[in-house]
Design an enzyme around this catalytic site. Structure first.
Site, PDB file in Angstrom:
ATOM      1  N   ARG A   1       0.833  -1.224   0.000  1.00  0.00           N
ATOM      2  CA  ARG A   1       0.000   0.000   0.000  1.00  0.00           C
ATOM      3  C   ARG A   1       0.862   1.267   0.000  1.00  0.00           C
ATOM      4  O   ARG A   1       1.953   1.265   0.552  1.00  0.00           O
ATOM      5  CB  ARG A   1      -0.951  -0.033   1.212  1.00  0.00           C
ATOM      6  CG  ARG A   1      -1.988  -1.143   1.069  1.00  0.00           C
ATOM      7  CD  ARG A   1      -2.929  -1.196   2.243  1.00  0.00           C
ATOM      8  NE  ARG A   1      -3.738  -0.004   2.361  1.00  0.00           N
ATOM      9  CZ  ARG A   1      -4.498   0.269   3.426  1.00  0.00           C
ATOM     10  NH1 ARG A   1      -4.526  -0.582   4.444  1.00  0.00           N
ATOM     11  NH2 ARG A   1      -5.216   1.358   3.471  1.00  0.00           N
TER      12      ARG A   1
ATOM     13  N   ASP B   1     -15.063   3.510   4.520  1.00  0.00           N
ATOM     14  CA  ASP B   1     -14.912   2.145   5.036  1.00  0.00           C
ATOM     15  C   ASP B   1     -16.212   1.346   4.958  1.00  0.00           C
ATOM     16  O   ASP B   1     -16.193   0.114   5.035  1.00  0.00           O
ATOM     17  CB  ASP B   1     -14.439   2.174   6.493  1.00  0.00           C
ATOM     18  CG  ASP B   1     -12.990   2.632   6.604  1.00  0.00           C
ATOM     19  OD1 ASP B   1     -12.301   2.679   5.575  1.00  0.00           O
ATOM     20  OD2 ASP B   1     -12.560   2.949   7.731  1.00  0.00           O
TER      21      ASP B   1
ATOM     22  N   ARG C   1     -13.368  -6.078   5.540  1.00  0.00           N
ATOM     23  CA  ARG C   1     -14.673  -5.455   5.236  1.00  0.00           C
ATOM     24  C   ARG C   1     -15.373  -6.146   4.062  1.00  0.00           C
ATOM     25  O   ARG C   1     -16.598  -6.171   4.000  1.00  0.00           O
ATOM     26  CB  ARG C   1     -14.512  -3.959   4.995  1.00  0.00           C
ATOM     27  CG  ARG C   1     -13.924  -3.252   6.201  1.00  0.00           C
ATOM     28  CD  ARG C   1     -14.365  -1.840   6.393  1.00  0.00           C
ATOM     29  NE  ARG C   1     -13.520  -1.185   7.383  1.00  0.00           N
ATOM     30  CZ  ARG C   1     -13.690  -1.254   8.705  1.00  0.00           C
ATOM     31  NH1 ARG C   1     -14.696  -1.911   9.216  1.00  0.00           N
ATOM     32  NH2 ARG C   1     -12.853  -0.649   9.532  1.00  0.00           N
TER      33      ARG C   1
HETATM   34  C1  S3P Z   1      -8.599   5.870   9.254  1.00  0.00           C
HETATM   35  C2  S3P Z   1      -8.783   6.675   8.177  1.00  0.00           C
HETATM   36  C3  S3P Z   1      -9.326   6.216   6.897  1.00  0.00           C
HETATM   37  C4  S3P Z   1      -9.986   4.844   7.027  1.00  0.00           C
HETATM   38  C5  S3P Z   1      -9.183   3.894   7.859  1.00  0.00           C
HETATM   39  C6  S3P Z   1      -8.972   4.444   9.252  1.00  0.00           C
HETATM   40  C7  S3P Z   1      -8.019   6.452  10.481  1.00  0.00           C
HETATM   41  O1  S3P Z   1      -8.291   6.124   5.951  1.00  0.00           O
HETATM   42  O2  S3P Z   1     -10.222   4.294   5.758  1.00  0.00           O
HETATM   43  O3  S3P Z   1      -9.839   2.644   7.963  1.00  0.00           O
HETATM   44  O4  S3P Z   1      -8.129   5.852  11.569  1.00  0.00           O
HETATM   45  O5  S3P Z   1      -7.443   7.555  10.394  1.00  0.00           O
HETATM   46  P1  S3P Z   1      -7.768   7.418   5.120  1.00  0.00           P
HETATM   47  O6  S3P Z   1      -7.544   8.459   6.106  1.00  0.00           O
HETATM   48  O7  S3P Z   1      -6.535   7.015   4.417  1.00  0.00           O
HETATM   49  O8  S3P Z   1      -8.866   7.735   4.156  1.00  0.00           O
END
Ligand code: S3P
Length: 426
Positions: free
Chosen positions: A120, A312, A384
């Site tokens: 990632r 999410d 998910r």
């Molecule tokens: C999260 C932010 C989100 C989310 C992840 C948790 C966090 O990602 O998708 O599951 O705890 O800050 P992004 O901030 O990259 O969109």
């Protein structure tokens, strides 16, 4: 546990306080305790793989962690250079926030993760951090973990992020706390704001004005956290969809964070026709309360704004779309491609396997509602995706494979599901 068969259900009624504690807030509770000048006390910490990895990292960074099974007490006298490589497992949040926390700490740190996390993109944090003097290395010029960090002094910044990402924002706010002057961070849409709320509650000098946050460096350590982690709306949402797609069903989800940046998927499900009400019962760092969801026939929806508020939940919302009347559209959601799996592909492939008509775009997809068919869907190692298609099974029966990933966020998912339907592990 490699695969499961779930049975169709005719109707159910459930009230539960067993939704998994919030993942975002649990990660942050462990990490932010390292910035306090006393002992932080955390109850209802999420005991799932992702967040236990963050807790382990905090220990490896020298914090004293006492855990009696109910309350976790964390105290630290500064970040220490660790003996171990720091393993974030499957967690992008863990890795990106630790990048911000460690970039100014004294010492050398190596962050790694599982094969999914190692694929990632990390440049979204390592680039802006490098620009202010952080020293990173890693594969593909510090885009891919393992990442190594040599802590250094950081310059003040005014950063305009092109993506609405709470992970990037939180990483930069943590860096700003130790920069050499006042910093600002702006984002195109407001992303989840737990970091701002929690750090402010701990006494950080942080000011939010719309999409811009101004952060003054810490002059002294912050006050310790005292927090009971609320239930996770992203985990609760699987059961909200379960009630919304099952005739004559209803569920009450207790003690969930009602933070507006987290419950947009419930609002979307409401716009589709589901009967949803919210009842605030508490407010500590953020509003907390109960969400009641009742079945009603669903109609199609277009989702294109404030995508980061429901990013999410889109896989589970797509199951509701497949059960709704009409063609639903998801747009502006390219971020889905860099989650635990490429969630545009995994959602579309899964729905196609269930006989649902879809169209895939670079930044989204369409779902033509109708009847779902029983199929076998592989999660591609994404929690998910696994839980979304298991919930789809309440409508038509379903086989889902590759289930270990569910332990990253919702270890008691099946216990709760068994209160609604028959679950057979293979
Ligand atoms: C999260 C932010 C989100 C989310 C992840 C948790 C966090 O990602 O998708 O599951 O705890 O800050 P992004 O901030 O990259 O969109």
């Amino acid at each position: 546990m490699s695969s499961v068969e779930v049975s169709k259900v005719s109707s159910f009624s459930l009230t539960t306080n067993e939704i998994a504690p919030d993942k975002s807030i649990s990660h942050r509770s462990a990490m932010f305790s390292m910035l306090a000048d006393g002992t932080s006390e955390i109850t209802n910490f999420l005991r799932a793989e992702d967040t236990l990895n963050s807790l382990e990292i905090v220990k490896n960074l020298g914090a004293k962690v006492e855990d009696d099974g109910v309350t976790i007490k964390i105290s630290s006298d500064g970040i220490k250079e660790p003996f171990e490589i720091l393993d974030c497992g499957n967690s992008g949040t863990g890795m990106r926030l630790f990048c911000g926390l460690l970039s100014s700490a004294n010492g050398h740190f190596v962050l790694t993760g599982d094969k999914y996390l190692r694929s990632r993109p990390m440049k979204r944090v390592t680039s802006p951090l490098r620009e202010i003097g952080a020293i990173f290395d890693g594969r593909d010029d510090a885009n891919l973990a393992p990442l190594s960090i040599r802590g250094s002094s950081l310059k003040a910044f005014d950063y305009n992020s092109k993506i609405a990402s709470a992970q990037v924002k939180s990483c930069m706010i943590l860096a700003a706390l130790r920069a050499d002057g006042v910093c600002t961070y702006s984002e195109p849409e407001l992303s989840r704001d737990h970091t701002e709320r929690m750090l402010k509650g701990m006494g950080a000098d942080l000011h939010v004005d719309g999409l811009k946050t101004t952060i003054k460096p810490m002059k002294k350590l912050l006050s310790p956290l005292t927090i009971r982690v609320p239930a996770d709306p992203s985990s609760a949402f699987f059961f909200a969809v379960a009630a919304a797609i099952t005739l004559d069903s209803n569920i009450t989800l207790e003690g969930v964070t009602l933070n507006p940046t987290r419950i947009e998927a419930f609002k979307a499900l409401q716009r589709m026709g589901a009967d949803i009400t919210y009842e605030e019962t508490d407010n500590r760092y953020e509003p907390i309360g109960n969400i009641h969801v009742k079945y009603a026939p669903l109609k199609a929806i277009t989702v294109e704004d404030n995508i980061s508020w429901l990013i999410d939940e889109l896989p589970a919302l797509s199951i509701a779309m497949a059960c709704a009347e009409g063609v639903s559209v998801v747009k502006n959601a390219e971020e889905l491609r860099v989650k635990e799996s490429d969630r545009i592909s995994t959602v579309v492939d899964g729905l196609n396997a269930c006989g649902v008509t879809t169209t895939e775009y670079e930044d989204g997809y369409t779902v033509t509602g109708g009847e779902l068919k029983k199929a076998t869907v592989d999660s591609d190692g994404d929690h998910r995706i696994a839980m979304s298609f298991i919930i789809a099974g309440l409508r038509c029966g379903m086989n889902v494979t590759d289930l270990d990933c569910i332990n990253t966020s919702f270890p008691n998912f099946f216990e709760l599901l068994q209160k609604i339907t028959k679950v057979e592990f293979k």
